[in-house]
Design an enzyme around this catalytic site. Structure first.
Site, short mmCIF file in Angstrom:
data_model
loop_
_atom_site.label_atom_id
_atom_site.label_comp_id
_atom_site.label_asym_id
_atom_site.label_seq_id
_atom_site.Cartn_x
_atom_site.Cartn_y
_atom_site.Cartn_z
N ASP A 92 -37.02 69.92 55.53
CA ASP A 92 -36.79 68.62 56.17
C ASP A 92 -38.10 67.83 56.14
O ASP A 92 -39.15 68.35 55.78
CB ASP A 92 -36.25 68.80 57.58
CG ASP A 92 -37.19 69.55 58.50
OD1 ASP A 92 -38.36 69.76 58.12
OD2 ASP A 92 -36.76 69.95 59.59
N SER A 93 -38.03 66.58 56.54
CA SER A 93 -39.20 65.70 56.38
C SER A 93 -40.20 65.83 57.51
O SER A 93 -41.32 65.34 57.40
CB SER A 93 -38.74 64.24 56.31
OG SER A 93 -38.22 63.82 57.57
N GLY A 94 -39.80 66.46 58.62
CA GLY A 94 -40.63 66.48 59.81
C GLY A 94 -40.32 65.33 60.75
O GLY A 94 -40.79 65.31 61.89
N GLY A 95 -39.52 64.38 60.29
CA GLY A 95 -39.22 63.20 61.10
C GLY A 95 -38.56 63.52 62.41
O GLY A 95 -38.98 63.03 63.47
N PHE A 96 -37.51 64.36 62.38
CA PHE A 96 -36.78 64.64 63.61
C PHE A 96 -37.69 65.30 64.64
O PHE A 96 -37.66 64.96 65.83
CB PHE A 96 -35.58 65.55 63.32
CG PHE A 96 -34.81 65.94 64.56
CD1 PHE A 96 -33.93 65.06 65.15
CD2 PHE A 96 -34.99 67.19 65.13
CE1 PHE A 96 -33.24 65.40 66.30
CE2 PHE A 96 -34.30 67.55 66.29
CZ PHE A 96 -33.42 66.65 66.87
N ASP A 146 -37.75 59.81 57.61
CA ASP A 146 -36.90 58.78 58.22
C ASP A 146 -37.19 58.69 59.70
O ASP A 146 -37.83 59.54 60.29
CB ASP A 146 -35.42 59.11 58.00
CG ASP A 146 -35.00 60.37 58.73
OD1 ASP A 146 -35.81 61.33 58.77
OD2 ASP A 146 -33.89 60.42 59.27
N ASP A 268 -26.80 72.56 58.24
CA ASP A 268 -27.79 73.52 58.73
C ASP A 268 -27.85 73.40 60.25
O ASP A 268 -27.48 72.38 60.82
CB ASP A 268 -29.18 73.21 58.16
CG ASP A 268 -29.82 72.04 58.91
OD1 ASP A 268 -30.69 72.30 59.76
OD2 ASP A 268 -29.43 70.88 58.67
N CYS A 306 -14.61 91.42 61.86
CA CYS A 306 -15.84 91.18 61.09
C CYS A 306 -16.24 92.44 60.32
O CYS A 306 -16.18 93.55 60.84
CB CYS A 306 -16.96 90.76 62.03
SG CYS A 306 -18.52 90.40 61.19
N CYS A 308 -19.36 92.77 58.92
CA CYS A 308 -20.81 92.79 58.75
C CYS A 308 -21.39 94.14 59.16
O CYS A 308 -20.74 94.95 59.83
CB CYS A 308 -21.47 91.64 59.54
SG CYS A 308 -21.69 91.94 61.31
N CYS A 311 -21.15 94.88 63.00
CA CYS A 311 -19.83 95.22 63.52
C CYS A 311 -19.33 96.56 62.99
O CYS A 311 -18.51 97.22 63.63
CB CYS A 311 -18.84 94.10 63.23
SG CYS A 311 -19.17 92.60 64.21
N HIS A 337 -25.33 89.09 62.98
CA HIS A 337 -23.88 88.88 63.06
C HIS A 337 -23.54 87.40 63.01
O HIS A 337 -22.62 86.99 62.28
CB HIS A 337 -23.31 89.50 64.33
CG HIS A 337 -21.92 89.04 64.62
ND1 HIS A 337 -20.80 89.57 63.99
CD2 HIS A 337 -21.45 88.05 65.43
CE1 HIS A 337 -19.71 88.94 64.41
NE2 HIS A 337 -20.08 88.02 65.28
#
Length: 373
Positions: A92-96, A146, A268, A306, A308, A311, A337
């Site tokens: 990500d850009s770091g903006g958030f 942004d 994400d 599940c 996995c 589980c 999980h």
């Protein structure tokens, strides 16, 4: 030629089945991307991520800029080598993160001045600096820097903000020195206002040939769900059909299903790993707090359906014991999980789209997950 290419394979209504080709491999979409903020998905090894079939992970420009520093990572051979991950990475850009600092930051046309949340140092990130950092990290997909307005925000502020995001996007394009091996995504802003989303997209489309994909930003920032769904329904179909569509910050199963039904390809969120570390796990019948006393003598898996590793081998009672004893293994098993749950869900979604039954799958999943009759 852009280094990140999207192929639309099939549609089922607005839901899309596709493939993204990157310098570090192909990604089948729709896809959920685990978040590895500081060059690690918390509690998970890269080998474990491969076991659960993670195809791409996300890392954070802001945090890696602060520590260990993007120049150090460049010396190590880039983020892939540094963190021992040979599959695609999105940064990500770091903006958030910068904008979420609130009083610790000041936005100007040049960029953002802010104080480090770690040691209070005065720092500055501009569109140029964000791309320079991401070039050093060497991710496959970079995000344009942004401005992410909070919710709620005044209409006029959101309007001025989206214009700035466009100007910054152009500066990001001009700064990228690795156009042959790092794709850049533009970010559509505009808050919960349809007309502002239109303006943002129209402005960004003048640089369409420079962008490998488009993200929808400014959602999942505290607005009511109905606003997020309304904006998704409105703006997603207007995004270019031949490029991936990325909804940032979404990881709730029901939100993922809604996003896919509107034509989103990538999502994400830190949610599955964050709630896992605190003892909450996903199941087909909804979320479950495995730390609760009622699971003390429950010797069944987290989720009977599940398959996995967790589980297959561990019980709710044992995992509860680990949390109550403050053992790290509890966090690891719950995180493993949760990530497996979402990645497997995406696999089922892709299969359903391929077989023209996505909306039936969505309806059945929601009924079971929410307990609806």
């Amino acid at each position: 030629m852009l280094p990140v290419k999207y192929t639309l394979k099939k549609t089922d209504g607005k839901a899309r089945l596709g493939e993204i080709e990157t310098p570090h491999g192909k990604i089948q979409t729709p896809i959920f991307m685990p978040v590895g903020t500081q060059a690690t998905v918390k509690t998970m090894t890269p080998e474990e991520l491969k076991e659960i079939k993670a195809e791409i992970i996300l890392s954070n420009t802001y945090h890696l800029f602060l520590r260990p520093g993007d120049e150090l990572i460049a010396k190590a051979g880039g983020l892939h080598k540094f963190m021992h991950w040979d599959r695609p990475i999105l940064t990500d850009s770091g903006g958030f993160q910068v904008f979420s600092l609130g009083a610790l930051r000041k936005i100007t046309e040049e960029g953002v001045k802010f104080n480090s949340h770690i040691d209070g140092r005065k720092l500055f990130i501009s569109p140029e600096k964000s791309i320079e950092i991401q070039n050093n990290l060497g991710s496959d997909i970079m995000m344009a820097f942004d401005e992410c307005p909070p919710y709620p925000a005044e209409y006029e502020y959101v309007k001025q903000s989206l214009h700035r995001t466009t100007r910054w996007a152009k500066r990001c394009i001009d700064t990228n020195k690795h156009k042959d091996r790092q794709g850049l995504f533009g970010i559509v802003q505009g808050g919960v206002h349809e007309d502002l989303r239109d303006i943002s997209l129209e402005e960004l489309m003048q640089y369409e040939d420079e962008f490998s994909g488009f993200a929808i930003g400014g959602l999942s920032v505290g607005e009511p769900k109905e606003h997020m769904y309304r904006i998704l329904d409105y703006i997603t179909p207007k995004l270019p059909e031949n490029k991936p569509r990325y909804l940032m910050g979404v990881g709730e199963p029901l939100d993922i299903l809604e996003a896919v039904s509107q034509g989103i390809d990538m999502m994400d969120c830190v949610l599955p790993s964050r709630i896992g570390r605190h003892g909450t796990v996903f199941t087909r019948t909804g979320k479950l707090v495995v730390k609760n006393a009622k699971y003390k003598e429950d010797f069944t898996p987290i989720d009977e359906e599940c398959d996995c590793y967790v589980c297959k081998n561990y019980t709710r009672g044992y995992i509860r014991h680990l949390f109550k004893a403050n053992e790290l293994l509890g966090m690891r098993l719950a995180t493993y999980h949760n990530l497996h749950f979402l990645i497997k869900m995406m696999d089922e979604i892709r299969e359903a789209i391929a077989e023209d039954r996505f909306y039936e799958y969505k309806e059945n999943f929601i009924k079971k997950y929410t307990g609806e009759k």
